[in-house]
Write an enzyme that holds these catalytic residues in place. Sequence first.
Site, short mmCIF file in Angstrom:
data_model
loop_
_atom_site.label_atom_id
_atom_site.label_comp_id
_atom_site.label_asym_id
_atom_site.label_seq_id
_atom_site.Cartn_x
_atom_site.Cartn_y
_atom_site.Cartn_z
N HIS A 34 0.84 -1.20 0.00
CA HIS A 34 0.00 0.00 0.00
C HIS A 34 0.88 1.26 0.00
CE1 HIS A 34 -2.67 -2.94 2.29
NE2 HIS A 34 -3.47 -2.56 1.32
N VAL A 174 4.58 -5.44 -4.61
CA VAL A 174 5.69 -5.37 -3.66
C VAL A 174 5.77 -6.70 -2.92
CG1 VAL A 174 6.60 -4.17 -1.62
CG2 VAL A 174 5.41 -2.88 -3.41
P1 AMP Z 1 -6.51 -3.82 -0.27
O1 AMP Z 1 -6.30 -3.04 0.98
O2 AMP Z 1 -6.11 -5.26 -0.17
O3 AMP Z 1 -7.89 -3.61 -0.86
O4 AMP Z 1 -5.51 -3.21 -1.33
C1 AMP Z 1 -5.53 -1.84 -1.65
C2 AMP Z 1 -4.64 -1.60 -2.85
O5 AMP Z 1 -3.30 -2.00 -2.53
C3 AMP Z 1 -5.07 -2.43 -4.07
O6 AMP Z 1 -4.92 -1.63 -5.23
C4 AMP Z 1 -4.08 -3.56 -4.05
O7 AMP Z 1 -3.84 -4.11 -5.32
C5 AMP Z 1 -2.84 -2.87 -3.52
N1 AMP Z 1 -1.89 -3.85 -2.98
C6 AMP Z 1 -2.15 -4.80 -2.04
N2 AMP Z 1 -1.05 -5.57 -1.83
C7 AMP Z 1 -0.09 -5.08 -2.66
C8 AMP Z 1 1.27 -5.45 -2.93
N3 AMP Z 1 1.87 -6.45 -2.31
N4 AMP Z 1 1.95 -4.73 -3.85
C9 AMP Z 1 1.35 -3.69 -4.52
N5 AMP Z 1 0.08 -3.30 -4.31
C10 AMP Z 1 -0.63 -3.98 -3.40
#
Ligand code: AMP
Length: 285
Positions: A34, A174
């Site tokens: 994030h 990431v």
């Molecule tokens: P979430 O909180 O899981 O809904 O994720 C919020 C945003 O963070 C989304 O656009 C996800 O794709 C991104 N995200 C979650 N994990 C990762 C990661 N390991 N690397 C890059 N972006 C991420």
Amino acid sequence: MLRAIHPPELRQQLALLHGPVGFVPTMGALHAGHRALLARARRECAVVVASIFVNPTQFGPHEDLERYPRPLEADLAACAAEGVDLVYTPTLEDVYPPGFATRVRVEGPLSAGLCGAWRPGHFEGVATVVARLFGQVRPDRAYFGQKDFQQLAVVTRMVEDLQLPLTVVPCPTVREPDGLALSSRNRYLSDTERATALELHRTLTDLQRAWQAGMPSLGTALERERERLKRLELTLQYLEVVQAATLQPADAWGPDQVALVAAVVGATRLIDNVRLSADGPEERP
Ligand code: AMP
């Protein structure tokens, strides 16, 4: 000190800030994945808004909505460290007020296969909440991780189809130094489960190598990897190689392909993917 804000303060605060708005929608429990999105938004936009909202409509009835982590103080500190201007933390009623009656559904292969097949209604929940948040924040640029490759495809399609006035910015996945993709759900994993979870990444890098060598054939490589995973302490939901633009399964190695996997390890559902094309933005072996 950064604090959580709600409507109508969101619009009041945004009216005081000038320049292009970058938006990072999240469900909180923020980690370095994030934070990479927030950092990129900070570099590219005058104003950065993060939202934290655990959206019930994208969870199935037996999924982890109740136990999803909600460490608000730590999340606010992470946002402050990344220079976020506003952290929007709507309540359920802010997002779905009485009378709310709209659903956004992206149809066809972008949302039907892969996670769509295992989580009925999930992408409808995602598209609806993202459209609603876009309406509230009105960003110029919205940042999404390639970790959720199918989600990114669905949101990109929605923005294009509805001609929403913003740019969707895809950001690379990431990972931990050993390759495990960062996820808010990793904190559920025991040490043994974490070691098993790492095998998902190994499978994806094996497929990457096979893609580069052109052998064994796609069918053979997929079968071999599926068999290997099925022998581990996990429940494989899918392992597929698809065309990046359409998410249609590929039947032979070719350009612009992505390998995606979903599995349940212990009680935790994990997803990961890697781009196979040599000019892909990330993760070459
Ligand atoms: P979430 O909180 O899981 O809904 O994720 C919020 C945003 O963070 C989304 O656009 C996800 O794709 C991104 N995200 C979650 N994990 C990762 C990661 N390991 N690397 C890059 N972006 C991420």
